[in-house]
Design a protein around this motif. Structure first.
Motif, mmCIF file in Angstrom:
data_model
loop_
_atom_site.group_PDB
_atom_site.id
_atom_site.type_symbol
_atom_site.label_atom_id
_atom_site.label_comp_id
_atom_site.label_asym_id
_atom_site.label_seq_id
_atom_site.Cartn_x
_atom_site.Cartn_y
_atom_site.Cartn_z
ATOM 1 N N GLY A 1 1.294 -1.118 0.145
ATOM 2 C CA GLY A 1 0.064 0.255 -0.366
ATOM 3 C C GLY A 1 0.860 1.503 0.297
ATOM 4 O O GLY A 1 0.468 1.928 -0.362
ATOM 5 N N THR B 1 2.011 2.403 -3.782
ATOM 6 C CA THR B 1 0.921 2.451 -4.605
ATOM 7 C C THR B 1 0.819 4.065 -4.055
ATOM 8 O O THR B 1 0.562 5.177 -5.614
ATOM 9 C CB THR B 1 -0.086 2.021 -4.038
ATOM 10 O OG1 THR B 1 0.020 0.052 -4.374
ATOM 11 C CG2 THR B 1 -1.434 2.030 -5.271
ATOM 12 N N GLU C 1 6.162 -0.781 4.577
ATOM 13 C CA GLU C 1 5.979 -1.930 4.281
ATOM 14 C C GLU C 1 6.022 -3.374 3.876
ATOM 15 O O GLU C 1 5.892 -4.176 3.643
ATOM 16 C CB GLU C 1 6.095 -0.880 2.099
ATOM 17 C CG GLU C 1 7.681 -1.636 1.711
ATOM 18 C CD GLU C 1 7.902 -1.361 0.564
ATOM 19 O OE1 GLU C 1 6.878 -0.886 -0.003
ATOM 20 O OE2 GLU C 1 9.271 -0.965 -0.042
ATOM 21 N N ASP D 1 3.450 -5.990 4.156
ATOM 22 C CA ASP D 1 2.877 -6.261 2.646
ATOM 23 C C ASP D 1 3.606 -6.653 1.841
ATOM 24 O O ASP D 1 3.466 -8.116 1.574
ATOM 25 C CB ASP D 1 2.326 -4.618 1.911
ATOM 26 C CG ASP D 1 1.259 -4.387 2.662
ATOM 27 O OD1 ASP D 1 0.814 -4.500 3.615
ATOM 28 O OD2 ASP D 1 1.147 -2.596 1.768
#
Lengths: 268, 268, 268
Positions: free
Chosen positions: A105, A108, C54, C57
């Motif tokens: 995320g 992005t 991140e 993720d």
């Protein structure tokens, strides 16, 4: 794709070799060396610099700014914003590689921030391009292929952000203002070593430094990079020799070399 | 340049191969791998380490410290200062590469701080060397060439900072205590790939680790690096094969190989 | 070492080529590109990412986590801890390369913290392995060789931390649960360029992603890496051509190639 495009691409390459445009890269830790070497191979002058204290000075001597988020963190995100604002102020071409957009995320979101500030050319693979807009819905495996969906996504991004979008793959696609151009020269070896997409983006930066029509600049960069890749692949036993042949090939690349390729019958 | 110098250079190379001196590098993100590989190719042991918590320990096992500001930022500037103070305390040779000095005020200022603290050998290209002193005024395109002005600047820097200065180019120049030596073996391929200047600086570090006469150490390193470059260039189709031939050539470099070069008639 | 082991190693390599496991690397700045290219050469998918924002993720899409402390600093130490906890939560294989353990107190301490949190496979050279436990005392040059002492240290580490330990060298040794296996295919060129140990560790990560028996995964990775090294060394003139032959060789590596090697009579 036709001989006219290839002629124009070599014309831009000649300009790069004559003018040695300075390409300022805020790029990732994995590909810095490869990116610098590929820029040097076509005659451009790479600079890598990220300290806040010097970004204004460095952008002031640059002819293009290439932003790549491959190993981003908070320090680099701040440097990217600073360099991008300086580059906008000076009307430099800004090229973005959204490495791994969609994989987190964070990536992005940061990519969308950079796009919102202003980018002239965006280059990514189909999954990265598709991750940047929620307006294209996958329609199931039978209905359409991923490539078509990526093109739809690229058209939306090109409209929304007023930029040229390049989708890399076996066939590269360049999209801008409802123009769509296919470049069918990709070779699978480009996916077997690191930094090839990132280097394509950096080369687009060099071409954009000498050609203010960014649709053409992106087309010319991708055309020569992938044609050089076709030639290198024929001489290679694997990814390492491919890299060596690619760099050496770009260094001495002439239009006569392309005549040897069966442009109509490209194989993987 | 004569056979005596080349003999002495190979003598130092033998010492490096026997002693495997540890060269501690605080260098830039683009060239770390290339620098490490070139140090290994001549028999030195590279270490890259920048954490404040360990710099005292690492400098304690090093035989030379190489500082390169190519991708500096505040974290690295602090690490450089810390390592430099440790190296001075332990009387290690300190070698500085002022990458991009002059391209930003930040780089120029940081380089001057490092020089003020104390450096034994400084290596840069003409524009970097000239950026480090304001005492040499360009006199216009007709009066003198850039190379002469760079030599004037190098003499001032050598006097002011009590260090040996190397100017890289088609002909390398080594300057110290009013001695000036020219090494005419440069080849243009060195400028077509990244990290070659940085690697030259790192190699000087290895030579300074085995030869306390830093004028000689710098001379020997530049002589062998550029002679190896001449030999590599002959076998190369471009920058990537040049790199490969250069590393392999240095790895097995013997004085007999040099006899094959027309030392008197070096071509680009 | 026998043909059965080699068959099983190629079976794992086939799985990697089919499944393209994602190997998440928190590795050092010197070897990122080399590590990524070697992972790609065997069919794995490398990711380098270190931003705290991140890591959850990225670990969520990874099949193995490789930790390498080569150029550690406080930022990376925090990223390593964060990624390691996520990987433990998701039951990913965790592989550790303690680069330079023993060279500084900081490195040794950080490595022990990582081991305490939980690691499945540890790979280092003899001095790194020995630096990680104080329970093996060197007994003087005459009594035993360093290799025996490193094996003793590896057994203690394997017991204490419930992990497989690999000692790299001319003969690699894999140790787990009182099993000890010797792999005699090392070639000295592996020590003449940077990143080879780091890449071996990364390849172990790819093998551990497809083979949950970590003793076997480590054995298979080291067997194929060193056999490919033997083949590459024969075609090489030095470290740079060795790297190129190694990458290209792994890319197209088949069991038939190994039949050409005199497995019983390995030479350096």
């Amino acid at each position: 794709m036709n001989h006219h495009t290839i002629d124009n691409a070599f014309h831009d390459l000649d300009l790069i070799r004559q003018q040695n445009p300075v390409v300022h890269n805020l790029t990732n830790l994995v590909v810095m060396q490869t990116t610098a070497n590929l820029l040097l191979s076509i005659g451009a002058s790479p600079i890598m610099a990220h300290a806040r204290e010097e970004l204004a000075d460095i952008v002031a001597i640059a002819n293009a700014l290439v932003i790549n988020i491959g190993t981003l963190d908070n320090t680099w995100v701040q440097a990217i914003e600073c360099a991008q604002r300086e580059a906008m102020h000076r009307h430099l071409p800004i090229i973005l590689d959204p490495v791994g957009a969609g994989a987190s995320g964070y990536r992005t979101a940061i990519t969308q921030e950079i796009l919102h500030r202003g980018v002239h050319i965006l280059r990514g693979n189909p999954s990265e391009i598709m991750a940047l807009t929620s307006e294209v819905k996958p329609k199931g495996v039978d209905s359409r292929n991923q490539s078509d969906e990526a093109i739809d996504a690229a058209k939306i991004l090109s409209d929304n952000y007023k930029c040229t979008v390049v989708i890399s793959g076996k066939t590269d696609v360049v999209i801008s203002n409802h123009k769509t151009l296919f470049i069918p020269y990709g070779t699978s070896l480009f996916t077997k070593l690191t930094g090839m997409g990132c280097s394509a983006t950096a080369l687009i930066g060099a071409f954009a430094a000498v050609n203010q029509d960014y649709f053409h600049a992106a087309t010319h960069a991708m055309t020569l990079f992938t044609l050089a890749g076709q030639l290198a692949a024929r001489k290679s036993q694997g990814p390492a020799s491919f890299y060596s042949e690619l760099v050496d090939g770009l260094f001495q690349f002439k239009k006569e070399h392309v005549d040897d390729i069966t442009l109509e019958n490209v194989s993987d």
